[in-house]
Design an enzyme around this catalytic site. Structure first.
Site, PDB file in Angstrom:
ATOM      1  N   CYS A   6       0.833  -1.216   0.000  1.00 50.94           N
ATOM      2  CA  CYS A   6       0.000   0.000   0.000  1.00 50.94           C
ATOM      3  C   CYS A   6       0.860   1.255   0.000  1.00 50.94           C
ATOM      4  O   CYS A   6       1.494   1.599   1.012  1.00 50.94           O
ATOM      5  CB  CYS A   6      -0.929  -0.028   1.213  1.00 50.94           C
ATOM      6  SG  CYS A   6      -1.840   1.505   1.479  1.00 50.94           S
TER       7      CYS A   6
ATOM      8  N   CYS B 248      -0.207   4.023   2.502  1.00 49.35           N
ATOM      9  CA  CYS B 248       0.123   3.655   3.883  1.00 49.35           C
ATOM     10  C   CYS B 248       1.515   4.164   4.269  1.00 49.35           C
ATOM     11  O   CYS B 248       1.749   4.549   5.415  1.00 49.35           O
ATOM     12  CB  CYS B 248       0.071   2.141   4.053  1.00 49.35           C
ATOM     13  SG  CYS B 248      -1.554   1.397   3.797  1.00 49.35           S
TER      14      CYS B 248
END
Length: 337
Positions: free
Chosen positions: A101, A104
């Site tokens: 991700c 993230c």
């Protein structure tokens, strides 16, 4: 520390801020805690992005493995002790992430750093959704990053996505307010919480408050307008500008003459609005509201609408939590309909 303009008779802290509705409710996690936990691979909820894991903040080592009293990894097998039990004494923020991700990697270091800055007022549990699919499913995680919290064993949804740091701080501040209301005021180390440092201010907003402190109302008003031109949704600047404009509108008024004009011209919108603004600026809030409500009740057309709009400005200045706002809105509604 910056000084926000205040109207006499108005409670400090009134006006717009992060709404409590931003924390969309709480869900009891007792049922989740009672369920057996299992680990296994999880299917991705969103397309993988290039890059590595998060965890590059002060508590992270760049691999996603975190070991700190404030920031730690949690899993299906340890979630009860890591999060639910710990939340009885200190708010636990959960960072749902995965190695693939990209967003993230932007958000996780911010959360890790803020956990330190907030001095243990909350702890950060990091949960890899790929390694812990059961928990990801139980929490209904559809995309990441996703940030939630647990307070006193109850779930508090916070926000999805890699939002700006200033917005993260607002959510955390509201979370801590909610936790305090529910008696969860401990810290990670069990010590009394230290005073939080004031977050850095936007330079344009700082310039506006600096002008205000120097009593340069015209300069402050223009500076707040500059902030709003760049960030139309900045509620702090919007409220401050409204208060400064009220000061500008009333600073050169002759109180005796304004009162005399209002008595001599009961159906003149300008005279009544000037008197109401003077009342408000001197703390006579109820009188200001009642004057314009009465004017709305006995007039029509453009004059009536001008007074109605001014009343709405007053309500915004007072803020929705001020009981005089609710009373004034009811009075206005009763004469409009």
């Amino acid at each position: 520390m910056r000084q926000r303009p205040q109207i006499p008779g108005m409670a400090a802290g009134g006006g717009a801020g992060l709404p409590a509705s931003a924390l969309r409710g709480v869900v009891d996690l007792g049922a989740l805690a009672a369920k057996p936990q299992a680990a296994g691979p999880a299917s991705a909820q969103a397309a993988p992005a290039e890059g590595g894991a998060p965890g590059s903040g002060p508590a992270g080592d760049g691999t996603g493995s975190i070991t700190s009293p404030l920031v730690f990894d949690t899993s299906d097998g340890t979630f009860d002790a890591d999060v639910i039990e710990r939340s009885m004494t200190v708010p636990v923020v959960i960072d749902f992430w995965a190695e693939w991700c990209g967003p993230c990697k932007q958000l996780s270091p911010v959360l890790e750093r803020l956990a330190g800055e907030y001095g243990g007022r909350f702890v950060l549990a990091k949960l890899d959704v790929d390694a812990n699919p059961l928990l990801a499913q139980e929490f209904g995680i559809q995309s990441i990053p996703m940030v939630m919290a647990v307070v006193g064993g109850r779930l508090v949804p916070l926000f999805p996505g890699a939002v700006p740091e200033a917005q993260v701080r607002r959510y955390l501040d509201e979370l801590l307010r909610l936790a305090a209301e529910n008696g969860v005021t401990g810290t990670a180390d069990g010590q009394a919480p230290a005073e939080l440092p004031e977050p850095p201010m936007d330079p344009a907003l700082a310039a506006a408050y600096a002008a205000l402190e120097e009593n340069d109302l015209d300069g402050a008003a223009q500076a707040f307008r500059n902030v709003l031109a760049a960030s139309p949704g900045d509620t702090e600047a919007k409220l401050a500008l409204a208060q400064v404009e009220l000061m500008l509108n009333t600073r050169d008024l002759d109180a005796g003459q304004v009162q005399a004009d209002a008595e001599a011209k009961p159906d003149d919108a300008a005279a009544q609005i000037a008197a109401a603004e003077l009342d408000l600026s001197t703390g006579r809030v109820e009188a200001a509201i009642d004057r314009l409500v009465a004017f709305v009740a006995r007039t029509a057309g453009a004059d009536r609408d001008a007074a109605r709009v001014k009343l709405l400005d007053f309500f915004e200045l007072l803020g929705p939590e001020d009981p005089r706002t609710a009373v004034g809105r009811r009075k206005l509604t009763s004469v409009l309909f």
